[in-house]
Design a protein around this motif. Structure first.
Motif, PDB file in Angstrom:
ATOM      1  N   THR A  50     -12.835   8.724   9.776  1.00 55.17           N
ATOM      2  CA  THR A  50     -11.886   7.445   9.465  1.00 55.17           C
ATOM      3  C   THR A  50     -10.806   7.776   9.724  1.00 55.17           C
ATOM      4  O   THR A  50     -10.142   8.783   9.802  1.00 55.17           O
ATOM      5  N   GLN A  99      -6.519   2.788  -4.473  1.00 60.08           N
ATOM      6  CA  GLN A  99      -6.908   2.274  -2.918  1.00 60.08           C
ATOM      7  C   GLN A  99      -7.450   1.036  -2.762  1.00 60.08           C
ATOM      8  O   GLN A  99      -7.473   0.255  -4.108  1.00 60.08           O
ATOM      9  N   ARG A 101     -10.399  -0.454  -2.483  1.00 59.92           N
ATOM     10  CA  ARG A 101     -11.568  -0.846  -3.249  1.00 59.92           C
ATOM     11  C   ARG A 101     -11.289  -1.407  -4.750  1.00 59.92           C
ATOM     12  O   ARG A 101     -12.025  -2.072  -5.125  1.00 59.92           O
ATOM     13  N   ASN A 185     -12.808  -4.290  10.949  1.00 59.41           N
ATOM     14  CA  ASN A 185     -12.943  -3.109  11.323  1.00 59.41           C
ATOM     15  C   ASN A 185     -14.528  -2.959  11.372  1.00 59.41           C
ATOM     16  O   ASN A 185     -15.113  -2.489  12.469  1.00 59.41           O
ATOM     17  N   ASP A 214      -8.174  -9.358   4.028  1.00 56.29           N
ATOM     18  CA  ASP A 214      -8.241  -8.072   3.791  1.00 56.29           C
ATOM     19  C   ASP A 214      -7.508  -7.368   4.779  1.00 56.29           C
ATOM     20  O   ASP A 214      -7.541  -7.545   6.040  1.00 56.29           O
ATOM     21  N   SER A 254      -5.763  -1.652   1.528  1.00 60.62           N
ATOM     22  CA  SER A 254      -5.890  -0.201   1.346  1.00 60.62           C
ATOM     23  C   SER A 254      -4.560   0.518   2.117  1.00 60.62           C
ATOM     24  O   SER A 254      -4.569   0.317   3.447  1.00 60.62           O
ATOM     25  N   LYS A 257      -4.394   2.835   5.268  1.00 59.37           N
ATOM     26  CA  LYS A 257      -4.556   2.669   6.777  1.00 59.37           C
ATOM     27  C   LYS A 257      -3.080   2.231   7.082  1.00 59.37           C
ATOM     28  O   LYS A 257      -2.264   3.203   7.478  1.00 59.37           O
ATOM     29  N   ARG A 404     -18.652   4.727  15.293  1.00 59.53           N
ATOM     30  CA  ARG A 404     -17.289   4.582  15.289  1.00 59.53           C
ATOM     31  C   ARG A 404     -16.694   5.964  15.387  1.00 59.53           C
ATOM     32  O   ARG A 404     -16.778   6.903  14.347  1.00 59.53           O
TER      33      ARG A 404
HETATM   34  N1  F0G Z   1     -11.339  -3.227   3.528  1.00 59.62           N
HETATM   35  C1  F0G Z   1     -11.482  -2.579   4.931  1.00 59.62           C
HETATM   36  C2  F0G Z   1     -11.281  -3.372   6.135  1.00 59.62           C
HETATM   37  C3  F0G Z   1     -11.478  -1.382   5.077  1.00 59.62           C
HETATM   38  O1  F0G Z   1     -11.624  -0.829   6.382  1.00 59.62           O
HETATM   39  C4  F0G Z   1     -11.843  -0.495   3.953  1.00 59.62           C
HETATM   40  C5  F0G Z   1     -11.756   1.228   4.212  1.00 59.62           C
HETATM   41  C6  F0G Z   1     -11.635  -0.972   2.722  1.00 59.62           C
HETATM   42  C7  F0G Z   1     -11.238  -2.240   2.596  1.00 59.62           C
HETATM   43  C8  F0G Z   1     -11.562  -0.242   1.321  1.00 59.62           C
HETATM   44  O2  F0G Z   1     -10.440   0.511   1.155  1.00 59.62           O
HETATM   45  O3  F0G Z   1     -11.092   3.026   1.407  1.00 59.62           O
HETATM   46  O4  F0G Z   1      -8.860   2.239   0.253  1.00 59.62           O
HETATM   47  O5  F0G Z   1     -10.917   1.917  -0.959  1.00 59.62           O
HETATM   48  N2  F0G Z   1     -12.071   1.663   5.138  1.00 59.62           N
HETATM   49  C9  F0G Z   1     -12.296   2.950   5.291  1.00 59.62           C
HETATM   50  C10 F0G Z   1     -12.740   3.141   6.630  1.00 59.62           C
HETATM   51  C11 F0G Z   1     -13.004   3.705   4.423  1.00 59.62           C
HETATM   52  O6  F0G Z   1     -13.232   4.355   7.116  1.00 59.62           O
HETATM   53  O7  F0G Z   1     -12.769   2.247   7.655  1.00 59.62           O
HETATM   54  P1  F0G Z   1     -10.390   1.871   0.517  1.00 59.62           P
END
Ligand code: F0G
Length: 456
Positions: A50, A99, A101, A185, A214, A254, A257, A404
Motif C-alpha cells: 500500500t 484515519q 475510515r 483507487n 473521497d 485519509s 496518502k 496492485r
Molecule cells: N478511500 C480510499 C480511496 C482509500 O484508498 C482508502 C485507503 C480509504 C478510503 C480508507 O482510508 O486506510 O486511512 O482508513 N486505502 C488504503 C489502500 C488502505 O491501501 O489503498 P484509511
C-alpha cells in the motif's frame, strides 16, 4: 536539459531492507496461510502492499512535529491543521480523525440510513464496508472504460452520468448524497476529470443531493487534470485541487496518502447539517474535536504535508514513477491497467495467468507468486477483496482480477523499481507454473485482511 527524471529529494535517514531466499519465503508464506497481510514486514524486500501511511516525511514535517501542541483542548496544532484544510478545501467544518475510515464511519452514521443507496465511481473497500454496516447500499457506477483494463481513456475514474441520472430519477428518494473517489483507487488509481466532476455536481444539485469527495489522492488527481485535461495545462495544481473541492460539499480524507503522513485523516464539511452529530460521535469514539484520535504533532505534520504534496516537481516525479514501471512491464509482455494511475501499477491477473479460472482467485495467486519470486508484496484487488460468500455458500466474483503494486511516497528509488519490474517480467515467463488458491477460512467483512488459503 537532461531528460532523466530524478527523485526530487535526497536522503538523510535510511532503513535497511532484507533479502530472503526462495526457500525461506516458501516457509514464511505457508506460515502466513498464503495471505501476505499475515507476513511480518521484515520478511518483505520491497513492500508495495500500500501507499497508505507508508511514505517518508520530509525534514520540514519532522521539524513541525517538534512544535506539536499536545493540549487536550484547543491546541495550536489543531488550528494550524484546520487552517491548512480550510485553505485547500474551502470547507468551514474540519473534523480530525485517526484515519480515513473513521471519517467514513462517522459521516455514514449520521448521514445514511438503512435502505439508502450511495453512488460513486468505485467505493473503496472500507467505504463500501462502512456503508454496508450503516445498512446502506454502495453503488459503483464508473464509466464502462473504467472496467476495461486496456481500453485507453484519459479519465477512467469518471462516473457514468447516465446511470447516476437513472438512479436519481427512479430511486432518488433513497439517495442521501453522492460520492466520488479521486483518484479511483479500486479502479486502477485512475483520475476523474474536472468536466465529469462539474457535471456530476450539477446533476446531484438538480436533485438536491450533496456531493462528498473521497479525497485521499486529490493531489495526484489534480496533477492528472493538469497534464491531461484540455485547457488545464497552465493552471497551478493547487488551483485545480481547490476547484475539485469547490465542486463538492465535503470530503472524507485519509491523510495517509496525499497528506504525506503515517497516520491521520479528516472529515470536512461545507455546511453545518451533519456537523453536530458528527462531532458528538467523534467525542464518543475518536476524541475531543481538536485532536480526534491524533497527537498534536500528527496534526502539524499533516498541515505541512498538505502543502508539500502540491509541489509540482514532486507530483511530476510521482506520476512518472508509475508510468515508468508500466513501460517496463509492458515491454516484458505484462498486461496492466492502462494508462497507469497515480499511486500504483495494476497487473491484469487474468491475462497473466490465463490457465486459472475465477474460482482459482488468479489475482490472489499472483500476489503469492510475486512474493515467492522476489520478496515483493503487492495486494489483490479482485474477487477476494470484492467478491462475497453468500448465505447459501455460493461465491460472487469481481469483474476484474488485478494485483496492485502501490508505491509508498518518497521511499523507493529507481533501482528498486528496476528490480521489481525484472521480477515481474521473469515471473511472466514462468506463469504456467503458478497455481490457484482456495479459501480455507474467511470472515464476513473485509475478508482479505485475515483470510487463510490453500493451494488449489
Ligand atoms: N478511500 C480510499 C480511496 C482509500 O484508498 C482508502 C485507503 C480509504 C478510503 C480508507 O482510508 O486506510 O486511512 O482508513 N486505502 C488504503 C489502500 C488502505 O491501501 O489503498 P484509511
Amino acid at each position: 536539459m537532461p531528460k532523466t527524471m530524478i527523485e526530487p529529494f535526497r536522503i538523510k535517514s535510511v532503513e535497511p531492507i532484507r533479502m530472503t531466499t526462495r526457500a525461506e519465503r516458501e516457509a514464511l508464506l505457508a506460515e502466513a496461510r498464503l495471505n501476505v497481510f499475515r507476513l511480518r514486514a521484515r520478511d518483505v524486500l520491497l513492500d508495495f502492499l500500500t501507499d497508505s501511511g507508508t511514505g517518508a516525511m520530509s525534514a520540514h514535517q519532522w521539524a513541525a512535529m517538534m512544535e506539536g501542541d499536545e493540549s487536550y483542548a484547543g491546541a495550536e496544532s489543531f488550528f494550524r491543521f484546520e487552517a491548512a484544510v480550510r485553505d485547500l478545501t474551502g470547507y468551514a467544518h474540519v473534523i480530525p480523525t485517526h484515519q480515513g475510515r473513521a471519517a467514513e464511519r462517522i459521516l455514514f452514521s449520521v448521514a445514511a440510513r438503512p435502505g439508502d443507496l450511495v453512488p460513486s465511481n468505485t467505493h473503496f473497500d472500507t467505504t463500501r464496508a462502512n456503508l454496508e454496516v450503516a445498512g446502506a447500499e454502495p453503488l459503483d457506477l464508473v464509466i464502462r472504460e473504467g472496467l476495461e483494463p486496456r481500453t485507453p481513456h484519459p479519465f477512467k475514474g469518471n462516473i457514468d452520468l447516465e446511470r447516476v441520472e437513472a438512479l436519481l430519477r427512479t430511486r432518488g428518494d433513497r439517495v442521501p448524497f453522492g460520492m466520488i473517489t479521486v483518484t479511483n483507487n479500486s479502479g486502477g488509481g485512475q483520475p476523474v476529470s474536472l468536466e465529469n466532476l462539474r457535471a456530476y455536481r450539477a446533476l446531484l444539485a438538480r436533485h438536491g443531493k450533496p456531493l462528498i469527495l473521497d479525497a485521499c489522492r486529490f493531489a495526484e488527481n489534480a496533477m492528472f487534470v493538469k497534464l491531461r485535461e484540455p485547457g488545464q495545462g497552465e493552471r497551478a495544481v493547487k488551483e485545480i485541487a481547490r476547484e475539485m473541492f469547490s465542486l463538492a460539499d465535503g470530503c472524507t480524507m485519509s491523510a495517509k496518502k496525499d497528506a504525506l503522513v503515517n497516520i491521520g485523516g479528516f472529515l470536512a464539511l461545507r455546511d453545518d447539517r451533519w456537523v453536530e452529530p458528527a462531532r458528538n460521535l467523534l467525542i464518543l469514539t475518536e476524541g475531543f474535536p481538536t485532536y480526534g484520535g491524533l497527537a498534536g504533532r500528527d496534526l502539524d505534520a499533516l498541515a505541512v504535508g498538505l502543502e508539500e504534496i502540491l509541489h509540482e516537481d514532486y507530483l511530476r516525479y510521482r506520476l512518472r514513477t508509475a508510468e515508468y514501471m508500466g513501460e517496463k512491464l509492458r515491454q516484458g509482455g505484462v498486461a496492466i491497467v492502462e494508462p497507469t494511475g497515480g499511486h500504483a501499477v495494476y497487473l491484469d491477473a487474468r491475462d497473466f495467468l490465463p490457465h486459472l479460472g475465477p474460482a482459482d482467485y488468479p489475482a490472489w495467486a499472483l500476489v503469492d507468486a510475486l512474493y515467492l519470486a522476489g520478496g515483493i508484496r503487492g495486494v489483490e484487488v479482485g474477487s477476494v477483496m470484492f467478491g462475497k460468500r453468500l448465505e447459501d455458500g455460493t461465491e460472487t466474483y469481481h469483474p476484474m482480477e488485478l494485483v496492485r503494486l502501490a508505491f509508498p511516497r518518497r521511499v523507493y528509488t529507481q533501482s528498486h523499481f528496476d528490480y521489481a519490474a525484472e521480477v515481474v517480467c521473469e515471473l511472466k515467463r514462468e506463469a504456467a507454473s503458478v497455481r490457484g488458491v482456495r479459501f480455507a477460512k474467511q470472515s464476513r467483512y473485509l475478508r482479505h485482511f485475515t483470510a487463510e488459503f490453500e493451494w488449489a
